[in-house]
Design a protein around this motif. Structure first.
Motif, PDB file in Angstrom:
ATOM      1  N   ASN A  49     -37.541 -46.861 -48.223  1.00  0.00           N
ATOM      2  CA  ASN A  49     -36.309 -46.534 -47.495  1.00  0.00           C
ATOM      3  C   ASN A  49     -36.279 -45.061 -47.098  1.00  0.00           C
ATOM      4  OD1 ASN A  49     -35.378 -49.114 -47.655  1.00  0.00           O
ATOM      5  ND2 ASN A  49     -33.818 -48.728 -49.204  1.00  0.00           N
ATOM      6  N   ASN A  50     -36.735 -44.205 -48.021  1.00  0.00           N
ATOM      7  CA  ASN A  50     -36.766 -42.771 -47.717  1.00  0.00           C
ATOM      8  C   ASN A  50     -37.705 -42.479 -46.555  1.00  0.00           C
ATOM      9  OD1 ASN A  50     -34.979 -42.226 -49.765  1.00  0.00           O
ATOM     10  ND2 ASN A  50     -36.533 -41.617 -51.248  1.00  0.00           N
ATOM     11  N   SER A  56     -36.028 -43.534 -43.408  1.00  0.00           N
ATOM     12  CA  SER A  56     -34.969 -42.571 -43.107  1.00  0.00           C
ATOM     13  C   SER A  56     -35.552 -41.273 -42.555  1.00  0.00           C
ATOM     14  CB  SER A  56     -34.157 -42.296 -44.374  1.00  0.00           C
ATOM     15  OG  SER A  56     -33.176 -41.329 -44.146  1.00  0.00           O
ATOM     16  N   ASN A  59     -36.840 -41.844 -38.994  1.00  0.00           N
ATOM     17  CA  ASN A  59     -35.724 -41.884 -38.040  1.00  0.00           C
ATOM     18  C   ASN A  59     -35.167 -40.489 -37.787  1.00  0.00           C
ATOM     19  OD1 ASN A  59     -35.935 -44.654 -37.839  1.00  0.00           O
ATOM     20  ND2 ASN A  59     -34.355 -45.070 -39.371  1.00  0.00           N
ATOM     21  N   ARG A  60     -35.057 -39.707 -38.858  1.00  0.00           N
ATOM     22  CA  ARG A  60     -34.537 -38.344 -38.694  1.00  0.00           C
ATOM     23  C   ARG A  60     -35.505 -37.493 -37.880  1.00  0.00           C
ATOM     24  NH1 ARG A  60     -31.070 -35.147 -37.071  1.00  0.00           N
ATOM     25  NH2 ARG A  60     -30.940 -33.093 -38.059  1.00  0.00           N
TER      26      ARG A  60
END
Length: 762
Positions: free
Chosen positions: A461-462, A465, A468-469
């Protein structure tokens, strides 16, 4: 019956979140309930169990500590009948084939590794206090339990308020393949008011005390007087806080202190100043004390006589060092509202349901076994949540004794529930886990299992994330760069040109004073190059407003660029797949070196034995296969076993004489660490209880025993003996098939230890 039809359960009107959770369970989903302490989470579990009993289904109820397991066992027997309820806690096994089985989470994990077929016919497992998954020392047990539980089993997880319950539910849903619903309860039925207490202000908000304190510190600096004068020279006092709470009609109060000794000292101090009970209440306390003394044969017990005057004033203390019989007395008195102020350590907050009007903290920091550290927000609310009794109090009150001479302002916990920390994975591989994996699965399957843990899920998940960032950052950087002047950064830009001119003037000034030929030549060359660069480019005509806008955009671009570099560094360091493969390889190599595994990763006799031992498996196995359990007599075995996995308290020393030879055991420990590479912290053996266990095994009575060891607390002695019984039970199971005479010998050892005050009273 569906809860929306019932509307109430056991005399309680069901709240919406309780109905929602029960509906999801009855429809076949697993459920995570994230709610504050004291709002009625356990009522959901009680409803599920009652439905299971009606429909003759079986349920496992797991609890994080034995005290909570024992409490639930007693409750469920009253509600459903003794014949339907069983308990397994390692040192206690009663009706293990009953419809409803209560056990510690460790026992559930062990069953999943060893005897998963025993779970046939079970429909649900309840994890009380599932946020323990984030516990640094024990969290892996909860994670392993979820990973290895059968996919057809449904889960009910009861948790304190945690911000990432949805992430935990999504992970469980992914690995178990069925819906996992999250039910949130944000608000408490009885709201909390949070205060700090200091003589300068009395009970006050933290912000108000901070202002007053800073004014006093300023005055102290100017005039040399201590803040608040002599009254505050020694800091705030617990007796003054209790006095203030009493004036505010805030009793009963639960006062948390993270020190056993201070619990006892402060209870004694308070009893010398306050008496909270009426004559009739004192008579009831005396009745309870007399009945317990007779029941447990404690009439001549000096500790009870010493504490009786404290109890008769409505004051008590509770910590892990108390004799279980005394804990039961204290809990009975507290449950009957005969204790107005209870000093307790953190263990009293785990699951045991004794709400009060006020909760106090003696300090904002706690001892974590290594050092004192600030309480986490989750820990604070777990304990503070005991304040406010539903149906009795309109509000609950929480106070922290604020000794600002000793604690920094930033050490005080947040009183905002939104600041509660997220759950993080604590998954790790013990030698026992690895042996069970190799016994039950092939290498390829093991690697798949190792990638199913919550740590890997969170890392994945990190990564998503971060990706995406980074994508958003790239777009923001491109957009920001497109509106920055094309001359930004060149000498045509007025801003850059002004900087260059300042540099030129500094270099020219330096040139006047430099006498060395080489240095003068170097500076002269720099001055010449800078002048040529300035002459080549004309200055752009920009207004001051345009320059300010351009500078602002450039700073934004620089900030975004630095963030991108930081995120790219995090991406490089983030390992998703294969996070635990290196640990598996290293420990498997040690197990092969010790002859627990062969070259084909099949378990050898040592490995088959160790896979059934769940604490200090390597040390116990080495002692067993070295023949010591055969050589020692039963009393010596009991003396040794209480030293295994025993963690001494500060100041505990080795006894001068031991009832067994210590040197061969030390050699085994040294070989494991220095010859085979086992981590030094992974071997725990400290024989401070060994002489006592030896005498107890030989029939000594408990009070004679404790007189000979005044430095050890009675509760620690009992819990150490019970932990020894738990280990003996594991050893007996491990050798039962191959060595029945040894299993019989171990059973005799257990019977010698499991008697009188050491025996659990259920």
């Amino acid at each position: 019956m569906m809860p929306e039809q019932a509307g109430e359960f056991r005399g309680f009107i069901l709240d919406d979140f309780q109905k929602e959770a029960i509906n999801h369970l009855l429809q076949g989903s697993s459920v995570l309930v994230s709610a504050p302490t004291g709002v009625g989470k356990t009522l959901i579990a009680d409803y599920l169990i009652e439905e299971a009993v009606k429909e003759q289904r079986r349920v496992v109820y797991t609890a994080p500590i034995k005290a909570l397991s024992n409490q639930k066992f007693k409750e469920f027997k009253e509600w459903h009948g003794a014949e339907k309820i069983g308990i397994i806690t390692g040192d206690v096994v009663i009706q293990p084939d009953a419809e409803i089985i209560i056990m510690t989470t460790e026992i559930f994990r062990n069953i999943l590794h060893q005897e998963q077929e025993r779970l046939a016919g079970f429909s649900h497992v309840i994890f009380d206090e599932i946020h323990y998954l984030s516990d640094e020392e024990r969290g892996t047990v909860w994670e392993e339990s979820i990973i290895f539980m059968p996919d057809n089993l449904r889960l009910l997880g009861l948790s304190a308020t945690i911000p990432n319950a949805s992430e935990l539910a999504a992970w469980i849903q992914e690995i178990k393949g069925h819906p996992v619903k999250v039910v949130y309860k944000q608000d408490r039925v009885v709201p909390l008011e949070h205060y700090v207490y200091h003589p300068l202000t009395g009970p006050a908000s933290f912000g108000h005390l901070k202002k007053v304190w800073q004014k006093q510190k300023k005055r102290e600096a100017e005039h040399g007087s201590p803040p608040g004068g002599a009254r505050t020279r020694n800091g705030p006092d617990h007796k003054e806080l209790v006095k203030a709470i009493r004036r505010r009609n805030g009793l009963p109060a639960l006062y948390f202190i993270f020190s056993r000794q201070q619990c006892e000292v402060k209870a004694q101090e308070l009893s010398e100043r306050f008496d909270f009970l009426t004559k009739d209440e004192k008579e009831r306390v005396q009745e309870i004390l007399d009945r317990a003394a007779k029941q447990y044969n404690l009439e001549k017990w000096p500790t009870l006589h010493r504490l009786q005057p404290v109890f008769l004033r409505g004051i008590a203390f509770h910590h892990a060092g108390l004799l279980p019989a005394l804990k039961e007395i204290v809990e009975t008195l507290f449950g009957e509202n005969l204790i107005r102020v209870m000093y307790a350590t953190e263990t009293f907050a785990v699951g045991i349901n004794y709400p009060v009007r006020s909760v106090c903290f003696d300090a904002p920091t706690k001892w974590d076994g290594v050092t004192f550290r600030p309480m986490t927000t989750l820990e604070y609310f777990q304990m503070a949540g005991r304040a406010g009794r539903r149906g009795i109090d309109e509000k609950g009150f929480v106070y922290i004794l604020a000794n600002l001479d000793r604690y920094r302002l930033e050490e005080f916990p947040s009183t905002n529930p939104d600041d509660v920390e997220e759950l993080t994975s604590r998954f790790n591989l013990s030698y026992n886990s690895i042996l069970n994996l190799f016994h039950n699965y092939k290498r390829g399957e093991i690697l798949v299992i190792l990638n199913r843990n919550f740590a890997t899920y969170q890392a994945r998940n990190n990564r998503v994330s971060l990706e995406n960032r980074l994508d958003r950052l790239a777009a923001e950087l491109e957009k920001t760069r497109s509106v920055i002047c094309q001359d930004w950064g060149s000498l045509s830009c007025p801003q850059m040109r002004a900087v260059a001119l300042r540099q030129l003037r500094r270099k020219e000034r330096r040139l006047r004073y430099i006498r060395g030929k080489k240095a003068r030549r170097a500076i002269s060359a720099e001055v010449r190059e800078l002048k040529e660069s300035l002459a080549k480019l004309a200055e752009r005509d920009c207004s001051p407003a345009e320059q300010a806008r351009c500078e602002k955009r450039a700073k934004t671009y620089e900030k975004l660029y630095k963030e991108r570099l930081s995120l790219e560094e995090q991406m490089r360091n983030l390992q998703v797949a294969g996070r635990f493969e290196a640990d598996l390889e290293a420990k498997a190599a040690i197990l092969e070196d010790l002859n627990y595994l062969d070259a084909d990763e099949k378990l050898l006799p040592r490995g088959l034995f160790a896979m059934q031992i769940y604490a200090q498996e390597l040390l116990i196995t080495e002692l067993y296969f070295a023949g010591f359990f055969h050589e020692w007599d039963e009393d010596q075995i009991n003396a040794v076993i209480v030293a295994v996995d025993y963690e001494p308290r500060k100041g505990e020393r080795l006894p001068r004489q031991l009832p067994f030879e210590y040197k061969p055991i030390r050699k085994i420990i040294r070989d494991l660490i220095f010859r085979h590479g086992v981590g030094e912290g992974e071997i725990r053996f400290f024989p401070s209880l060994s002489p006592l266990a030896y005498e107890w095994s030989r029939g000594c009575d408990f009070f004679t025993l404790t007189r000979n060891a005044p430095e050890l607390q009675e509760g620690d002695i009992v819990s150490g003996f019970r932990r020894g019984i738990d280990l003996l039970r594991q050893i007996r199971a491990a050798c039962l098939e191959e060595d029945p005479p040894m299993a019989a010998k171990i059973k005799n050892c257990m019977e010698k230890m499991d008697r009188d005050l050491v025996q659990v009273n259920l």
